[in-house]
Design an enzyme around this catalytic site. Structure first.
Site, short mmCIF file in Angstrom:
data_model
loop_
_atom_site.label_atom_id
_atom_site.label_comp_id
_atom_site.label_asym_id
_atom_site.label_seq_id
_atom_site.Cartn_x
_atom_site.Cartn_y
_atom_site.Cartn_z
N TYR A 26 13.99 3.09 2.21
CA TYR A 26 13.97 1.92 3.10
C TYR A 26 15.21 1.91 4.00
CZ TYR A 26 13.19 -3.02 4.36
OH TYR A 26 12.97 -4.18 5.03
N VAL A 84 -0.44 1.15 11.78
CA VAL A 84 0.54 1.51 12.83
C VAL A 84 0.89 3.00 12.82
CG1 VAL A 84 1.61 -0.78 13.09
CG2 VAL A 84 2.49 0.81 11.35
N SER A 144 16.59 -4.28 9.52
CA SER A 144 16.97 -4.96 8.28
C SER A 144 18.48 -4.82 8.15
CB SER A 144 16.29 -4.29 7.09
OG SER A 144 16.92 -4.64 5.88
N SER A 204 14.94 4.45 6.67
CA SER A 204 13.98 4.06 7.71
C SER A 204 14.57 3.00 8.64
CB SER A 204 12.67 3.55 7.08
OG SER A 204 12.82 2.25 6.52
P1 NAI Z 1 5.05 -8.86 4.87
O1 NAI Z 1 4.57 -7.90 3.84
O2 NAI Z 1 4.93 -10.32 4.62
O3 NAI Z 1 4.38 -8.52 6.28
C1 NAI Z 1 4.24 -7.20 6.72
C2 NAI Z 1 2.91 -7.06 7.44
O4 NAI Z 1 2.82 -5.70 7.90
C3 NAI Z 1 1.71 -7.30 6.50
O5 NAI Z 1 0.80 -8.19 7.12
C4 NAI Z 1 1.11 -5.92 6.34
O6 NAI Z 1 -0.31 -5.95 6.17
C5 NAI Z 1 1.52 -5.24 7.63
N1 NAI Z 1 1.54 -3.79 7.49
C6 NAI Z 1 2.11 -3.06 6.51
N2 NAI Z 1 1.88 -1.76 6.70
C7 NAI Z 1 1.13 -1.66 7.84
C8 NAI Z 1 0.58 -0.58 8.55
N3 NAI Z 1 0.71 0.69 8.12
N4 NAI Z 1 -0.09 -0.84 9.69
C9 NAI Z 1 -0.26 -2.11 10.13
N5 NAI Z 1 0.24 -3.18 9.48
C10 NAI Z 1 0.92 -2.95 8.35
O7 NAI Z 1 6.57 -8.44 5.10
P2 NAI Z 1 7.77 -9.15 5.90
O8 NAI Z 1 8.78 -9.52 4.90
O9 NAI Z 1 7.29 -10.13 6.87
O10 NAI Z 1 8.33 -7.88 6.66
C11 NAI Z 1 8.20 -7.71 8.04
C12 NAI Z 1 9.29 -6.78 8.52
O11 NAI Z 1 10.55 -7.36 8.23
C13 NAI Z 1 9.28 -5.41 7.84
O12 NAI Z 1 9.58 -4.44 8.80
C14 NAI Z 1 10.38 -5.53 6.82
O13 NAI Z 1 10.94 -4.28 6.51
C15 NAI Z 1 11.37 -6.41 7.57
N6 NAI Z 1 12.34 -7.10 6.76
C16 NAI Z 1 11.95 -8.00 5.80
C17 NAI Z 1 12.94 -8.63 5.04
C18 NAI Z 1 12.60 -9.62 3.97
O14 NAI Z 1 13.53 -10.01 3.23
N7 NAI Z 1 11.38 -10.06 3.82
C19 NAI Z 1 14.37 -8.37 5.26
C20 NAI Z 1 14.64 -7.43 6.30
C21 NAI Z 1 13.65 -6.82 7.02
#
Ligand code: NAI
Length: 275
Positions: free
Chosen positions: A157, A66, A144, A160
């Site tokens: 974080y 991204v 978040s 961001s």
């Molecule tokens: P996850 O790690 O399960 O999924 C994130 C996905 O983004 C992965 O498939 C990864 O390959 C992809 N990704 C990472 N960097 C990338 C890049 N440079 N280009 C393209 N794809 C990329 O994480 P999750 O937990 O589903 O997180 C999703 C969103 O939710 C994030 O923005 C995270 O900050 C946010 N979030 C998560 C929380 C949690 O407790 N899990 C709480 C609050 C926010």
């Protein structure tokens, strides 16, 4: 099952191959939407596509980072030609790092902002081009609860995710006139690979139970459900909203005293809280 009215609409999802993004992809497909999965992880893209196509919708995967401005522009156009006019964008790709504030390396600070802010900005800018032309679209960014307040050990974080809130509000102000709605969801603790990789089990258990009125983590489907609502016409008068989906964590100052907070221990002994 809730029907979000997204049937035959095209939804693009960054980070769509894992966690919250994957849940959103599956929720959209279950609703009959055609889904574009944008992610860096090709293996997980392939697995997710298999699950999506089993729901009899069109689904395509796009391996991209991204942070890559040129690739994002190309993919936004490719999704339009492969799946049709893109109605919705869900920006979920994100990374997290932890370190005491005085030890955060500039490279780590920049790395987190690069994915979590630049990535959200680029996806919004590129996918909005056609939405603006058509006068119709909906964007949901993933912030978040760390975009609503500070969090020790997570300076990069937190910075961001506050930026995601600002970006969302500014885009809502500028693109409302084009019929493009932009909102953000602010999840609390969600049981995904990202959370497990960044927080020790004990911390999750103690902090989540201590500080969350609902007393538990979310599963990623519970976050995806709110994202679907915001993408759908049910939210036709919502734009610029920053929506916590956090089990009540940011509603106030609840502590059950598990974190060793002195004042709450006193309240516990007075029977105001129960363990
Ligand atoms: P996850 O790690 O399960 O999924 C994130 C996905 O983004 C992965 O498939 C990864 O390959 C992809 N990704 C990472 N960097 C990338 C890049 N440079 N280009 C393209 N794809 C990329 O994480 P999750 O937990 O589903 O997180 C999703 C969103 O939710 C994030 O923005 C995270 O900050 C946010 N979030 C998560 C929380 C949690 O407790 N899990 C709480 C609050 C926010």
């Amino acid at each position: 099952m809730v029907n979000y009215g997204l049937k035959d609409r095209v939804i693009a999802i960054t980070g769509g191959a894992s966690g919250i993004g994957r849940s959103a992809a599956l929720a959209a497909a279950t609703d009959g939407a055609h889904v574009a999965v944008l992610d860096v992880n090709q293996d997980n893209i392939d697995k997710t596509l298999t699950e999506l196509r089993a729901k009899n919708v069109k689904a395509e995967g796009y391996a991209l980072d991204v942070r890559d401005e040129v690739a994002m522009g190309k993919v936004a156009k490719a999704v339009e030609s492969d799946l049709g006019p893109v109605y919705g964008l869900f920006s979920s790709a994100g990374i997290s790092r932890t370190a005491p504030a005085e030890k955060v390396a500039l490279a780590d600070f920049e790395a987190v902002l690069d994915v979590n802010v630049n990535g959200v900005f680029l996806a919004a800018r590129e996918f909005a081009q056609a939405m603006i032309q058509r006068g119709r679209g909906a964007i949901v960014n993933v912030g978040s609860i760390d975009g609503l307040g500070g969090h020790p050990g997570r300076l990069h974080y937190v910075s961001s995710k506050h930026a995601v809130a600002g970006l969302t509000k500014s885009l809502a102000l500028e693109w409302g006139r084009y019929g493009v709605r932009v909102n953000a969801i602010m999840p609390g603790f969600v049981d995904t690979p990202l959370l497990r990789a960044n927080m020790p089990e004990k911390y999750i258990e103690r902090v989540v139970f201590d500080r969350t009125p609902l007393g538990r983590m979310a599963n990623s489907d519970e976050i995806a459900a709110v994202a679907m609502m915001l993408l759908s016409d049910s939210a036709s008068y919502m734009s610029g909203a920053i929506v916590p989906v956090d089990g009540g964590m940011t509603a106030g100052f609840l502590t059950r005293g598990q974190g060793g907070d002195y004042a709450s221990k006193n309240l516990l002994s007075q029977g105001v809280y129960s363990e």
